[in-house]
Scaffold this motif. Sequence first.
Motif, short mmCIF file in Angstrom:
data_model
loop_
_atom_site.label_atom_id
_atom_site.label_comp_id
_atom_site.label_asym_id
_atom_site.label_seq_id
_atom_site.Cartn_x
_atom_site.Cartn_y
_atom_site.Cartn_z
N LYS A 22 48.36 49.79 102.02
CA LYS A 22 47.50 50.00 101.11
C LYS A 22 47.04 51.44 100.86
CE LYS A 22 45.02 45.58 101.55
NZ LYS A 22 43.75 44.81 102.00
N LYS A 23 47.13 52.21 102.05
CA LYS A 23 46.92 53.76 102.01
C LYS A 23 48.12 54.29 101.30
CE LYS A 23 45.74 57.59 104.90
NZ LYS A 23 45.55 58.13 106.32
N GLN A 24 49.21 53.84 101.52
CA GLN A 24 50.44 54.51 100.79
C GLN A 24 50.35 54.29 99.44
OE1 GLN A 24 53.69 52.71 103.05
NE2 GLN A 24 53.63 54.49 104.44
N LYS A 25 49.89 53.13 98.99
CA LYS A 25 49.67 52.74 97.43
C LYS A 25 48.66 53.65 96.79
CE LYS A 25 48.56 48.80 94.52
NZ LYS A 25 48.15 47.52 94.23
N ARG A 26 47.51 53.84 97.50
CA ARG A 26 46.52 54.48 96.98
C ARG A 26 47.11 56.00 96.99
NH1 ARG A 26 42.85 52.03 99.48
NH2 ARG A 26 42.92 53.16 101.35
N GLU A 27 47.83 56.58 97.69
CA GLU A 27 48.36 58.09 97.76
C GLU A 27 49.31 57.96 96.43
OE1 GLU A 27 49.91 58.40 101.66
OE2 GLU A 27 47.82 58.96 102.69
N ARG A 28 50.09 57.02 96.26
CA ARG A 28 51.32 57.08 95.18
C ARG A 28 50.31 57.14 93.92
NH1 ARG A 28 54.16 53.07 98.26
NH2 ARG A 28 53.02 51.62 96.90
N GLU A 29 49.12 56.31 93.96
CA GLU A 29 48.51 56.47 92.66
C GLU A 29 47.81 57.66 92.42
OE1 GLU A 29 45.65 52.92 93.34
OE2 GLU A 29 47.37 51.53 92.78
N ASP A 30 47.24 58.39 93.35
CA ASP A 30 46.61 59.70 93.17
C ASP A 30 47.72 60.62 92.87
OD1 ASP A 30 44.05 58.70 94.27
OD2 ASP A 30 44.41 59.26 96.14
N ASP A 31 48.94 60.61 93.63
CA ASP A 31 49.90 61.43 92.95
C ASP A 31 50.52 61.35 91.60
OD1 ASP A 31 50.14 62.39 95.69
OD2 ASP A 31 51.82 61.36 96.42
N ASN A 32 50.50 59.92 91.17
CA ASN A 32 50.54 59.62 89.78
C ASN A 32 49.79 60.43 88.93
OD1 ASN A 32 53.02 58.27 90.30
ND2 ASN A 32 51.98 56.58 90.24
N LYS A 33 48.24 60.20 89.11
CA LYS A 33 47.18 60.62 88.40
C LYS A 33 47.34 62.45 88.29
CE LYS A 33 42.38 60.79 87.94
NZ LYS A 33 41.12 60.93 88.41
N ALA A 34 47.83 62.91 89.63
CA ALA A 34 47.70 64.32 89.77
C ALA A 34 48.89 64.78 88.49
CB ALA A 34 47.98 64.81 91.13
#
Length: 117
Positions: A22-34
Amino acid sequence: MPKSKEYVSDSDDSSEEEVKSKKQKREREDDNKATKDEKKSAKKARTDDETVWDLGNNRQVNVRNFKGKYYVDIREMYYDKEGDLKPGKKGICLSMQQWRKFMNVVKEVDEVAKLKS
């Protein structure tokens, strides 16, 4: 002690692997948003990049993008209190259609202006 959102799940017996996933998924979403934000700012920088032609006497011509449409802006400039050059109220902003019509009559206008001067 309440658990943080990072570790909260449907069941209290979540495994460490689920938490990491879940943490990795959230980090990928944050990276995509950035990445999307960077693309937007890069696009904005490109559209804001204006070429300005100086006509003398604090008058300038440039092509501006306003609400997705381009205009040729011929404007008298003024200096503000900080010494920056800012666009003034005196001027004209032509749509691309108006600009093309103007360019079609420029030679004629120039000939008449030469005769009168």
